[in-house]
Design an enzyme around this catalytic site. Structure first.
Site, PDB file in Angstrom:
ATOM      1  CB  CYS A 292       6.346   5.585  -1.280  1.00 58.95           C
ATOM      2  SG  CYS A 292       8.090   5.223  -1.068  1.00 58.95           S
TER       3      CYS A 292
ATOM      4  CD  GLU B 195       7.257   2.904   2.101  1.00 58.05           C
ATOM      5  OE1 GLU B 195       6.169   3.530   2.050  1.00 58.05           O
ATOM      6  OE2 GLU B 195       8.009   2.751   1.135  1.00 58.05           O
TER       7      GLU B 195
HETATM    8  P1  NDP Z   1      -0.924  -3.162  -3.188  1.00 58.88           P
HETATM    9  O1  NDP Z   1      -0.773  -2.633  -1.824  1.00 58.88           O
HETATM   10  O2  NDP Z   1      -2.223  -3.773  -3.564  1.00 58.88           O
HETATM   11  O3  NDP Z   1       0.218  -4.230  -3.511  1.00 58.88           O
HETATM   12  C1  NDP Z   1       1.500  -4.187  -2.948  1.00 58.88           C
HETATM   13  C2  NDP Z   1       2.058  -5.597  -2.862  1.00 58.88           C
HETATM   14  O4  NDP Z   1       1.203  -6.397  -2.022  1.00 58.88           O
HETATM   15  C3  NDP Z   1       2.110  -6.335  -4.189  1.00 58.88           C
HETATM   16  O5  NDP Z   1       3.224  -7.197  -4.217  1.00 58.88           O
HETATM   17  C4  NDP Z   1       0.839  -7.135  -4.164  1.00 58.88           C
HETATM   18  O6  NDP Z   1       0.880  -8.244  -4.998  1.00 58.88           O
HETATM   19  C5  NDP Z   1       0.764  -7.568  -2.739  1.00 58.88           C
HETATM   20  N1  NDP Z   1      -0.577  -7.922  -2.282  1.00 58.88           N
HETATM   21  C6  NDP Z   1      -1.778  -7.571  -2.801  1.00 58.88           C
HETATM   22  N2  NDP Z   1      -2.783  -8.079  -2.059  1.00 58.88           N
HETATM   23  C7  NDP Z   1      -2.211  -8.773  -1.065  1.00 58.88           C
HETATM   24  C8  NDP Z   1      -2.714  -9.516   0.047  1.00 58.88           C
HETATM   25  N3  NDP Z   1      -4.012  -9.637   0.269  1.00 58.88           N
HETATM   26  N4  NDP Z   1      -1.823 -10.081   0.885  1.00 58.88           N
HETATM   27  C9  NDP Z   1      -0.499  -9.949   0.701  1.00 58.88           C
HETATM   28  N5  NDP Z   1       0.033  -9.257  -0.332  1.00 58.88           N
HETATM   29  C10 NDP Z   1      -0.811  -8.678  -1.189  1.00 58.88           C
HETATM   30  O7  NDP Z   1      -0.566  -1.961  -4.147  1.00 58.88           O
HETATM   31  P2  NDP Z   1      -0.796  -1.815  -5.686  1.00 58.88           P
HETATM   32  O8  NDP Z   1       0.409  -2.342  -6.357  1.00 58.88           O
HETATM   33  O9  NDP Z   1      -2.129  -2.351  -6.115  1.00 58.88           O
HETATM   34  O10 NDP Z   1      -0.858  -0.227  -5.775  1.00 58.88           O
HETATM   35  C11 NDP Z   1      -1.990   0.464  -5.250  1.00 58.88           C
HETATM   36  C12 NDP Z   1      -1.575   1.754  -4.635  1.00 58.88           C
HETATM   37  O11 NDP Z   1      -0.699   1.521  -3.548  1.00 58.88           O
HETATM   38  C13 NDP Z   1      -0.793   2.655  -5.537  1.00 58.88           C
HETATM   39  O12 NDP Z   1      -1.623   3.351  -6.344  1.00 58.88           O
HETATM   40  C14 NDP Z   1      -0.047   3.511  -4.572  1.00 58.88           C
HETATM   41  O13 NDP Z   1      -0.885   4.560  -4.145  1.00 58.88           O
HETATM   42  C15 NDP Z   1       0.219   2.579  -3.422  1.00 58.88           C
HETATM   43  N6  NDP Z   1       1.575   2.017  -3.494  1.00 58.88           N
HETATM   44  C16 NDP Z   1       2.518   2.528  -2.676  1.00 58.88           C
HETATM   45  C17 NDP Z   1       3.801   2.077  -2.765  1.00 58.88           C
HETATM   46  C18 NDP Z   1       4.859   2.631  -1.904  1.00 58.88           C
HETATM   47  O14 NDP Z   1       5.988   2.779  -2.346  1.00 58.88           O
HETATM   48  N7  NDP Z   1       4.576   2.869  -0.650  1.00 58.88           N
HETATM   49  C19 NDP Z   1       4.206   1.064  -3.713  1.00 58.88           C
HETATM   50  C20 NDP Z   1       3.123   0.538  -4.500  1.00 58.88           C
HETATM   51  C21 NDP Z   1       1.872   1.025  -4.372  1.00 58.88           C
HETATM   52  P3  NDP Z   1       0.260  -8.134  -6.477  1.00 58.88           P
HETATM   53  O15 NDP Z   1       0.992  -7.020  -7.155  1.00 58.88           O
HETATM   54  O16 NDP Z   1       0.576  -9.451  -7.026  1.00 58.88           O
HETATM   55  O17 NDP Z   1      -1.213  -7.841  -6.285  1.00 58.88           O
END
Ligand code: NDP
Length: 494
Positions: free
Chosen positions: A273, A239
């Site tokens: 989202c 998602e």
């Molecule tokens: P990310 O996609 O980077 O992170 C989401 C989750 O994935 C976090 O738990 C993160 O951990 C984890 N993660 C990061 N890198 C890896 C990896 N290589 N392998 C496995 N897991 C990983 O999103 P961000 O939180 O940095 O947000 C960036 C953008 O994503 C936002 O600005 C928004 O646009 C979008 N977003 C969308 C969401 C939605 O509801 N669909 C929710 C959040 C973000 P950690 O936090 O420890 O890095």
């Protein structure tokens, strides 16, 4: 979030004040491996309990969550900066989903007989959905209870153990959920939390003991997670956010549409989202709609109606999008000065070209663009011209027309004359298409997402003279088969 150099722990911070909310371990790949091993054993026990006992435990967990609403909401509010009221709302939604998943798992996933077909008249055909084993959940920070719960409780109800990696911005919330679950299921670590940064999540995605990964986050990170999953052919539900549009038709209730647009765009500081990022308004009602929108949005206050931007890095993205939108469009409310770190005031911009980042990329801030269109068909075409396809909204008083537009809207969910109402209906599946990802959480589809179908065909008696799967088969049997299939399927008129 701060990590001290060489440290094995990190702090989660209150984004409004910078104060430390909690300190959590940075779990290594070896820690993740050990957690998955423990989960595999716990999962076997949990699966062996059966649907009825799991239902009892999950309904108990639901009661524990409910009794702890204030405690959880306080922590969510501290880690994300969102008002307690919004934190409470997401916990209530998670409770509703826990209840639904617990009560429906047996019916959706339990064994059932299916019609074996006339060619299989001597068979008994049974279908059931078996657990996958260990499900890895990688969660976001924007709704740190509601969003991961949409995977966690459905995976648990399907008989899996779960290892949950919360976002590094909301590790305490994740740890609290596991602690509360252990009150209802103390015997084995059926729900575990591993904390850390991206590497911890990457270790979870690449772990060979994982049956499926449920990921919520950005599209680029989803691709990295998918690459890690590919090593073990681990399936994935992803998602990845969106660029959701609202269509305001000529016959819409404009006050209600404007109110929904403002809440959909600005609540949770736009970090949703399925938040409204683009609004397409039919020309004949454009001016009155904008009067309502600017009046309502003008009363919304950062720091009062919504909190700060949770992830500091996101402020640069929001700043860039606002700058580009204002440079090519017309600011109606706010502008580049609206970014007052860590807060962002409401921003409304109109006439932004379709190629602007504010129209193409997920902004995740309290901003919205409004575009004038000739009619609802043009609105639909522009709404659908996005790489993303998650949710959407239609405002129209014509029920049939609204349903038709909703059906043709690209994306997994559409709300009519309401805002993100689908998310609160546990029976409705949630997920997207295109850059918004694939797979579904919530509802019966969400339960099946965390299970594998098991098909069993049992021969009840041999069909005399029709042993087709034997080298003893002769021409007479084939002739009988062709006669039978001709009777069953040979007529061209129906
Ligand atoms: P990310 O996609 O980077 O992170 C989401 C989750 O994935 C976090 O738990 C993160 O951990 C984890 N993660 C990061 N890198 C890896 C990896 N290589 N392998 C496995 N897991 C990983 O999103 P961000 O939180 O940095 O947000 C960036 C953008 O994503 C936002 O600005 C928004 O646009 C979008 N977003 C969308 C969401 C939605 O509801 N669909 C929710 C959040 C973000 P950690 O936090 O420890 O890095």
């Amino acid at each position: 979030m701060t990590v001290s150099a060489g440290s094995r722990s990190f702090d989660s911070l209150d984004p409004a004040t910078g104060e430390v909310v909690g300190t959590h371990p940075v779990h290594s790949a070896a820690d993740v491996r050990a957690a998955v091993e423990r989960a595999a054993a716990a999962g076997r026990w949990w699966a062996g309990l059966g649907h009825a006992a799991r239902k009892t435990r999950l309904l108990d967990f639901k009661a524990v969550l409910t009794q702890n609403i204030r405690r959880i909401a306080a922590l969510v509010s501290a880690e994300t900066g969102k008002p307690r009221g919004d934190a409470t709302l997401e916990i209530v939604l998670a409770i509703a989903h826990t209840d639904w998943a617990a009560r429906h798992a047996a019916k959706v996933l339990g064994p059932r007989r299916v019609f074996p077909g006339l060619l299989g008249a001597n068979l008994s055909a049974t279908l059931e959905y078996r657990p996958l084993g260990v499900v890895g959940v990688i969660g976001p920070w924007n709704y740190p209870v509601f969003t991961p719960a949409g995977s966690i409780v459905y995976a648990l109800a399907a008989g899996n153990a779960v290892v949950f990696k919360p976002s590094e911005y909301t590790p305490g919330t994740g740890a609290l959920l596991a602690e509360l679950f252990a009150e209802s299921v103390p015997e084995h670590p059926v729900l575990q939390v591993v904390t850390g940064l991206g590497e911890t999540g990457a270790a979870l995605a690449g772990d060979p003991g994982i049956g499926k990964i449920a990921f919520t986050g950005s599209t680029p990170t989803a691709k990295r997670v998918m690459t890690a999953c590919a090593q073990n052919l681990t399936p994935l539900v992803a998602e990845c956010g969106g660029k959701d549009a609202m269509i305001v038709a000529a016959d819409a209730d404009l006050r209600a549409a404007a109110d929904a647009a403002v809440w959909g765009a600005m609540s949770n500081a736009g970090q949703t989202c399925v938040g409204v990022e683009r609004v397409y308004v039919v020309d004949t009602v454009y001016e009155p709609f904008m009067r309502e929108l600017t009046e309502i949005a003008g009363r919304v206050r950062a720091g009062e109606h919504y909190g700060p931007i949770t992830m500091p890095g996101q402020l640069d993205v929001i700043d860039r999008h606002i700058g580009a939108a204002v440079a090519s469009g017309t600011a109606v409310l706010g502008g580049p000065g609206s970014v007052r770190r860590p807060y962002v005031d409401p921003v409304v911009v109109e006439d932004v070209p379709a190629d602007s980042p504010a129209m193409r990329e997920e902004t995740f801030g309290p901003t919205v663009t409004v575009s004038r269109v000739a009619d609802a068909e043009e609105a639909l075409a522009l709404a659908n011209a996005s790489a993303y396809g998650l949710g959407g909204t239609v405002f129209s008083r014509d029920k049939r027309r609204a349903m038709d537009l909703a059906r043709r809207m690209r994306g997994g969910m559409t709300a009519i004359n309401s805002i993100i109402s689908f998310a609160g209906v546990p029976a409705l599946p949630f997920g997207g298409v295109g850059d918004s990802g694939f797979g579904r959480i919530h509802g019966a589809d969400g339960l099946r997402e965390f299970a594998r179908p098991k098909a069993i065909s049992r021969q009840r008696f041999p069909l005399p003279g029709m042993n087709l799967t034997s080298f003893s088969r002769g021409q007479a049997e084939l002739d009988r088969l062709v006669r039978l299939v001709t009777i069953l399927h040979g007529r061209r008129k129906h």
